[in-house]
Each structure stands twice: as structure tokens, then as C-alpha cells.
Design a protein around this motif. Structure first.
Motif, PDB file in Angstrom:
ATOM      1  N   LEU A  43       5.538 -23.894-112.462  1.00  0.00           N
ATOM      2  CA  LEU A  43       5.412 -24.616-113.907  1.00  0.00           C
ATOM      3  C   LEU A  43       5.692 -26.010-113.196  1.00  0.00           C
ATOM      4  O   LEU A  43       6.732 -26.397-112.448  1.00  0.00           O
ATOM      5  N   ASP A  44       5.379 -26.996-113.958  1.00  0.00           N
ATOM      6  CA  ASP A  44       5.678 -28.421-113.870  1.00  0.00           C
ATOM      7  C   ASP A  44       6.945 -28.681-114.600  1.00  0.00           C
ATOM      8  O   ASP A  44       7.350 -27.947-115.514  1.00  0.00           O
ATOM      9  N   PRO A  45       7.829 -29.552-114.299  1.00  0.00           N
ATOM     10  CA  PRO A  45       9.101 -29.880-114.780  1.00  0.00           C
ATOM     11  C   PRO A  45       9.468 -29.857-116.107  1.00  0.00           C
ATOM     12  O   PRO A  45      10.124 -29.423-116.754  1.00  0.00           O
ATOM     13  N   GLU A  46       8.281 -30.671-116.834  1.00  0.00           N
ATOM     14  CA  GLU A  46       8.507 -30.863-118.229  1.00  0.00           C
ATOM     15  C   GLU A  46       8.498 -29.472-119.058  1.00  0.00           C
ATOM     16  O   GLU A  46       8.965 -29.052-119.568  1.00  0.00           O
ATOM     17  N   SER A  47       7.216 -28.699-118.450  1.00  0.00           N
ATOM     18  CA  SER A  47       7.065 -27.291-119.121  1.00  0.00           C
ATOM     19  C   SER A  47       8.298 -26.129-118.778  1.00  0.00           C
ATOM     20  O   SER A  47       8.617 -25.767-119.712  1.00  0.00           O
ATOM     21  N   ARG A  48       8.792 -26.503-117.677  1.00  0.00           N
ATOM     22  CA  ARG A  48       9.758 -25.675-117.514  1.00  0.00           C
ATOM     23  C   ARG A  48      10.938 -25.746-118.059  1.00  0.00           C
ATOM     24  O   ARG A  48      11.729 -24.824-118.454  1.00  0.00           O
ATOM     25  N   ASP A  49      11.430 -27.226-118.148  1.00  0.00           N
ATOM     26  CA  ASP A  49      12.307 -27.545-119.085  1.00  0.00           C
ATOM     27  C   ASP A  49      12.530 -27.052-120.404  1.00  0.00           C
ATOM     28  O   ASP A  49      13.161 -26.449-121.152  1.00  0.00           O
ATOM     29  N   LEU A  50      11.251 -27.452-120.910  1.00  0.00           N
ATOM     30  CA  LEU A  50      11.025 -27.055-122.428  1.00  0.00           C
ATOM     31  C   LEU A  50      10.969 -25.489-122.726  1.00  0.00           C
ATOM     32  O   LEU A  50      11.887 -25.196-123.613  1.00  0.00           O
ATOM     33  N   ILE A  51      10.611 -24.534-121.713  1.00  0.00           N
ATOM     34  CA  ILE A  51      10.789 -23.246-121.819  1.00  0.00           C
ATOM     35  C   ILE A  51      12.150 -22.903-121.843  1.00  0.00           C
ATOM     36  O   ILE A  51      12.650 -21.929-122.709  1.00  0.00           O
TER      37      ILE A  51
END
Length: 440
Positions: free
Chosen positions: A6-14
Motif C-alpha cells: 500500500l501507499d504510505p497514506e492508505s497504510r497509515d489510515l488503515i
């Protein structure tokens, strides 16, 4: 938990959403048999009470999220370092002065989430506690089992995945490791050391990990030919009941003599050809009764003076330093330390009160603050430790160990360790990592 694609933004949100769900479940006590919403904290269950599947799943999920959060936080840190000038003299965690505000806030947020998860896992009633002094099988080095580890680039290892040795912590290619039934793995040097130890100490035979034997068929390709040969010889030796074993009477030899080399009362050594009497275990004495061995009599007299007991099976002397009168000899015979009779065939007390109180004081004194306590409080601790010893006299230890830092001596093998020792949370016995994995 594999978030590497995953890209960093999606990963952090999850991750943040996962943590919010976890905190919501933990705060309401759903599935745990308690409800903190009514002002009641989670109930801490006794050590021997069964935990629910939900509690186990929740605790493991907390651990996995904490690990994932730390990995992601490290990734943010690595990206900030990689983006910094190449001639930078210092490598530090990103700050508001040298990192973009958004990146810094994300890094700090994930770091705090990881700490929060660890704190949740330490709450009373959690079946798995993650304090710095807690120790169980998950603390032993082992190979990654998730798809995260499987997805890593293995090109530098010839396409082979890496595994971590449970004993030494070194990483080796998977085909160069011995896989045990309990899922732990050992490198060539460590499995060889374990087998060598088992050949000289019957308490470690057969070689095992987590109480499950390690098959010679599995380990044979990693062992020297001489060790394999000795192992098969030990199978015969240790498979012979201790009272029926005969060893060469020549002190410089002392080899085990198998039953097929025994004729009548005379055993012929397969290594030096010396002849030994199977009755008195001394050199043969044709035509006369077994003479008294002065050396043996002196040792037995010393044992009587010191209060040692003699095993009825292998005839070795045993010294009880702590614990109840139930003795399990290294030959696996069980007997009473007070009278020497087979266990549960006598009317002796299970504990000697003086030895019981001495052991309770020893356990209490492991806490440095115990020496400055008022006498009534200290006596209360000693009595509590005494009662616990009575309740846990047949403790099977399991996975309930914690680390005691500093210099300690293993109560199983007698070896001293400078950094730490493992203490059973139930009965207080001290064991080194090697004995904890392979002896008990």
C-alpha cells in the motif's frame, strides 16, 4: 499483517482505523465477560483458569498492531533520513525543524499508537502480558511466519528465504536449518551442541524443544558422523533400566557395556575388553564374593553425613536444595527424599518445614525492597510464598516465565549467568534459556 503493497497514506489510515476499533472493543469489554462501561475493571483470572478465545485473539491482535505500527514508524524515519542531505553528520529522528510537518505528525502518531497498544496488552486479565520482564515462546528468535516475511526480496540469498535460529539468533537460509515439530528452527552449530549435551546428560535425552523430541532422522544431515553413532549407542544405554546398566570398571574407560556382552555376572567392555562384575560393578573377582569397595563406602558415608539420599534405581546420590520431598532422578525414577522409598509408598510428609520456609525466604529476597520492609510485612510475604509453594509443588511451568535481570544461577544445571535468568511465574524456579527450552 501485510501492508507493504500500500501507499504510505492508505497504510497509515488503515492502521489508525484498526487502532480505533481495538480501543473501542477494549474499553467496552465486549467478548471478555466484563463491561467497563459500568465502572468495573477487567477481572484478572487465576493462572490456571482457561481464557476465552476472544481474549487470546484480542491480545495477539494488539501485539500484531503494535509491531506493524513500529515497522511503519521506522519506515517514516528511514524515508526522512533518505531525503536528508548525504553529508549530514548526524542521523536523528525527524523533528519539526528538519521534516515536513505532515510527515512528522504521522510518525509521532504511529509511535504513540504502538505504545498505546502495548499498554492495552498489559491490562489485568490479559492472557498475554507484554511487560519488559515477560518471557514466553514468542520471545525466542524464530522465522517470520506472515506473508510480510515471505514477500521480502530473497534475491541476495539465491532465492531462498531466511530463518532465524531459536538458540543463537543468527539468520540462515531455510535449507540450512533444522525445523522442529514446535515450529522453532536451529542452525547447524546449535543443533549439534544440543545433541552433544544430550549425550553427556541424560536429563536432556532425547534432544527436544518445547517438550517435543527432535527426530534424529530430521537432524542427522546436520550432525557429525561420530555424534550420530554416539546417539544410537545412547538410545541403547538410556533405554536400559538404570539398575541393569553396567559400566566398565576401569575409571579411564567407563564405557557402557550392552547386555549382549554380559555372560552370567561378568560383563566385557567393548572398548578396552576389561571385565566387570555386574553385581558390585567393580573388576571381576573369580571364585570370591563381591568385595566391599572402600571408595564407594567413603562416598556413601559422606552422603549420610550431609543428609543426601540415594536413588533406588540408578544408585546415584541426590542432594535436595529446595522443593518438596518428591524427587525425580535424572534416570526418571521417583522416590521420597526422606526415606528413599518409591514415591507414594511411604507415609513421610511431603514437605520439610525448615526447607519450605528457607525456600520461601529465598524467593521473597529476590526483590531488593524486601530487605527494608518492616518485619510484619516481610513475614506476610514469606507466608504467602510458603503457601504458593505448597499449592504449586507439582508445577509444570508451561510458558509462564519472566526475566530476572542481574547475575543468577540456573537451578536446573547450576550454571551462572550474568545478564538475566528466567523465573517461573507460578512456582519461582529459576532456569536458564537452554534448560527452559530443552529440560523442563
Amino acid at each position: 499483517m501485510d501492508l507493504s503493497d500500500l501507499d504510505p497514506e492508505s497504510r497509515d489510515l488503515i492502521l489508525e482505523l484498526y487502532f480505533e476499533d481495538l480501543q473501542a472493543v477494549s474499553s467496552t469489554g465486549i467478548g471478555t465477560g466484563t463491561n467497563t462501561g459500568k465502572g468495573k475493571g477487567k477481572r484478572k483470572l487465576p493462572d490456571d483458569e482457561t481464557q476465552s478465545d476472544f481474549e487470546l485473539a484480542l491480545s495477539f491482535h494488539q501485539r500484531e498492531l503494535a509491531t506493524a505500527a513500529q515497522v511503519v514508524a521506522d519506515d517514516h524515519f528511514a524515508r526522512s533520513v533518505d531525503a536528508s542531505p548525504e553529508d549530514s553528520e548526524d542521523t536523528q529522528a525527524p523533528t519539526t525543524a528538519d521534516a515536513e510537518p505532515e510527515s512528522f505528525e504521522r510518525w509521532k502518531r504511529l509511535e504513540e499508537l504502538g505504545k498505546t497498544s502495548l499498554m492495552l496488552s498489559k491490562l489485568p486479565g490479559n492472557p498475554i502480558q507484554l511487560g519488559d520482564d515477560d518471557y514466553d515462546d514468542d520471545d525466542l528468535p524464530k522465522a517470520e511466519s506472515s506473508s510480510w516475511g515471505a514477500s521480502r526480496n530473497t534475491a541476495g540469498n539465491g532465492g531462498w528465504s531466511l530463518k532465524t535460529c531459536t538458540s543463537c539468533g543468527d539468520q540462515r537460509r531455510s535449507f540450512d536449518m533444522v525445523a522442529c515439530p514446535c515450529s522453532h528452527s536451529y542452525c547447524r552449530d546449535c543443533i549439534q551442541y544440543l545433541y552433544q549435551t544430550s549425550l553427556s546428560d541424560e536429563a536432556f535425552f532425547p534432544p527436544r524443544c518445547c517438550r517435543e523430541p527432535i527426530s534424529i532422522n530430521t537432524a542427522q544431515g546436520f550432525l557429525e558422523t561420530a555424534i550420530v553413532k554416539q546417539y544410537h549407542a545412547k538410545v541403547i544405554e538410556f533405554g536400559t533400566p538404570a539398575p541393569n546398566r553396567t559400566y566398565c570398571s576401569q575409571a579411564a574407560c567407563s564405557s557402557f557395556i550392552p547386555r549382549e556382552l554380559v555372560t552370567g555376572d561378568v560383563a566385557t567392555c567393548p572398548d578396552c575388553a576389561s571385565k566387570t562384575c555386574t553385581v558390585c560393578k567393580a573388576a571381576t573377582h573369580p571364585g570370591i564374593d563381591c568385595p566391599a569397595d572402600e571408595g564407594v563406602q567413603q562416598v556413601l558415608e559422606l552422603g549420610r553425613t550431609e543428609g543426601w539420599q540415594r536413588c533406588y534405581s540408578c544408585r546415584n546420590l541426590v542432594d535436595l536444595n529446595f522443593g518438596c520431598n518428591h524427587i525425580t532422578c535424572r534416570c526418571r525414577a521417583e522416590f521420597c527424599y526422606e526415606c528413599g522409598e518409591i514415591w507414594k509408598t511411604c507415609k513421610c510428609e511431603q514437605w520439610q518445614e525448615e526447607r519450605l520456609i528457607a525456600r520461601a525466604n529465598e524467593i521473597v529476597d529476590r526483590d531488593p525492597e524486601a530487605h527494608v520492609l518492616p518485619v510484619p510485612q516481610r513475614q506476610q510475604l514469606v507466608q504467602a510464598a510458603r503457601q504458593n509453594l505448597l499449592d504449586r509443588h507439582e508445577c509444570n511451568h508451561g510458558r509462564k516465565f519472566k526475566k530476572l535481570y542481574g547475575r543468577h544461577t540456573c537451578e536446573m544445571c547450576g550454571n551462572a549467568y550474568r545478564k538475566f535468568i528466567l523465573e517461573c511465574r507460578l512456582c519461582g524456579v529459576l532456569a536458564c534459556q537452554f534448560c527452559r527450552s530443552h529440560r523442563i
